[in-house]
Design a protein around this motif. Sequence first.
Motif, short mmCIF file in Angstrom:
data_model
loop_
_atom_site.label_atom_id
_atom_site.label_comp_id
_atom_site.label_asym_id
_atom_site.label_seq_id
_atom_site.Cartn_x
_atom_site.Cartn_y
_atom_site.Cartn_z
N VAL A 279 -37.41 -44.69 -48.48
CA VAL A 279 -38.67 -44.04 -49.33
C VAL A 279 -37.74 -44.20 -50.70
N ALA A 280 -36.49 -43.18 -50.48
CA ALA A 280 -35.16 -43.11 -51.63
C ALA A 280 -34.37 -43.93 -52.40
N PHE A 281 -34.46 -44.93 -52.35
CA PHE A 281 -33.80 -46.15 -51.92
C PHE A 281 -33.95 -46.59 -53.81
N PRO A 282 -35.87 -47.07 -53.71
CA PRO A 282 -36.22 -47.48 -54.78
C PRO A 282 -36.44 -46.07 -56.01
N LEU A 283 -36.77 -45.01 -55.29
CA LEU A 283 -36.68 -43.60 -55.78
C LEU A 283 -35.69 -43.72 -56.96
N GLY A 284 -34.31 -43.71 -56.19
CA GLY A 284 -33.63 -43.06 -57.01
C GLY A 284 -33.16 -44.62 -58.23
N PHE A 285 -33.26 -45.32 -58.37
CA PHE A 285 -33.42 -46.04 -58.62
C PHE A 285 -34.29 -45.57 -60.34
N LEU A 286 -35.35 -45.14 -60.10
CA LEU A 286 -36.69 -44.73 -60.90
C LEU A 286 -35.66 -43.35 -61.69
N GLY A 287 -34.76 -42.45 -61.12
CA GLY A 287 -34.18 -41.37 -61.30
C GLY A 287 -32.93 -41.87 -62.16
N ALA A 288 -32.81 -42.69 -61.92
CA ALA A 288 -31.33 -43.37 -62.35
C ALA A 288 -31.80 -43.07 -64.04
N ARG A 289 -30.66 -42.51 -65.05
CA ARG A 289 -30.59 -42.53 -66.91
C ARG A 289 -30.58 -43.44 -67.11
N ASN A 290 -29.73 -44.38 -66.27
CA ASN A 290 -29.42 -45.93 -67.52
C ASN A 290 -30.02 -46.81 -66.92
N ILE A 291 -30.95 -47.23 -66.27
CA ILE A 291 -32.68 -47.94 -65.16
C ILE A 291 -33.59 -48.00 -65.93
N VAL A 292 -33.82 -46.14 -66.05
CA VAL A 292 -35.37 -45.54 -66.81
C VAL A 292 -34.54 -45.03 -67.80
N PRO A 293 -34.47 -45.61 -69.02
CA PRO A 293 -34.02 -44.75 -69.86
C PRO A 293 -35.17 -43.89 -70.79
N ASN A 294 -36.33 -43.60 -69.98
CA ASN A 294 -37.66 -43.06 -70.97
C ASN A 294 -36.78 -41.68 -70.58
N ILE A 295 -36.76 -40.86 -71.61
CA ILE A 295 -36.52 -39.22 -71.20
C ILE A 295 -37.08 -38.04 -70.75
N PHE A 296 -38.76 -38.62 -71.21
CA PHE A 296 -40.01 -37.97 -70.61
C PHE A 296 -39.56 -38.10 -69.54
N LEU A 297 -39.94 -39.99 -68.42
CA LEU A 297 -40.09 -40.12 -67.36
C LEU A 297 -38.95 -39.89 -66.69
N HIS A 298 -38.12 -39.29 -67.58
CA HIS A 298 -36.87 -38.94 -66.10
C HIS A 298 -36.89 -37.56 -65.72
N PHE A 299 -37.28 -37.10 -66.87
CA PHE A 299 -37.22 -35.52 -66.90
C PHE A 299 -38.36 -34.75 -66.05
N GLY A 300 -39.60 -35.39 -66.03
CA GLY A 300 -40.72 -35.44 -65.53
C GLY A 300 -40.21 -35.69 -64.03
N PHE A 301 -39.53 -36.97 -62.86
CA PHE A 301 -39.28 -37.29 -61.88
C PHE A 301 -38.18 -36.16 -61.63
N ARG A 302 -37.37 -35.86 -62.39
CA ARG A 302 -36.40 -35.22 -62.04
C ARG A 302 -37.32 -33.29 -61.70
N ARG A 303 -37.59 -32.97 -62.53
CA ARG A 303 -38.32 -32.16 -61.96
C ARG A 303 -39.56 -31.93 -60.86
N VAL A 304 -40.33 -32.79 -60.25
CA VAL A 304 -40.98 -33.34 -59.57
C VAL A 304 -39.86 -33.19 -57.84
N LEU A 305 -38.32 -33.70 -58.39
CA LEU A 305 -38.00 -33.87 -57.26
C LEU A 305 -37.65 -32.48 -57.04
N ASP A 306 -36.94 -31.37 -58.02
CA ASP A 306 -36.05 -30.17 -57.75
C ASP A 306 -37.27 -29.44 -57.03
N ILE A 307 -38.71 -29.65 -57.14
CA ILE A 307 -39.78 -28.62 -56.76
C ILE A 307 -40.19 -29.67 -54.99
#
Length: 283
Positions: free
Chosen positions: A106-134
Amino acid sequence: MTSSTLIPETGEIAAWRYAHPELFAKSFAERWRTRGIVLLLAAVFIFGLWWIDATPLRFWNGAGRLGFLIRLMLPPSSGGVFGTYLQALGETLAMAFFGTFLSTIVAFPLGFLGARNIVPNIFLHFGFRRVLDILRGIDILIWALIFVSAVGMGPFAGVLAIAFSDVAFLTKIYAEAIENVDRKPIEGTQAAGANRLQAIRLAVVPQVLPVILSSALYFFESNVRAATILGIVGAGGIGLQLSQQILVNNWDQALFIIIMMLVAVAIIDFISRRIRLKIIGGK
């Protein structure tokens, strides 16, 4: 070499002392600030001991009780049910393996979604990282209690608890590894006509694959220990057997189970470490 070349002249020392007095002696305010911090920490420590009622009498009584329990543990005994304990140990290892495997997948594809150089959208990246923090803030024992209540007691609840607990940590590790890949192979594949997905498959995945495999092995080592604890809260395995023997005061069998766990963990750590060194070092 003479001593004059080792020790600077007195005039030079005086000049340095004048230019940088903080290097030679702390000021009065700094000394008292340091003392104040030390006194504050000591006061907090003493207050904490008082708050939890950690009195010398309790320490003395606890040490005596611990010595009594150690005498009950010796010599360790299987109680004639070594096969049952071995099967329970197998359940614990299976929990750790399948939980780690599921979280890695599960974490393998999610890692690409959380990488800034793959998904450069700052809002999507910030929201995704906060979900991981929770998700990382929820302890594995809490996940175990939730899934024991949801799917019932047994190894399946332990597998789900390990998977949900690890997926956030592994996703963060994989995302950071993807963000730190070398850009030159990516640019080379794109210059050769590869599209974005092909560039990720040909240039990014080979660079992060050693990190993915070594991290999965490391988490498997850790999850073997965690799966033992999960058994105590109803997730099955050797931990459940251990808690049952402790509840009925079969301390000799409890020690036998602990020894089985230590031997299994030592063997797994040794094998996993050798595999991780070969993956990382390419040897």
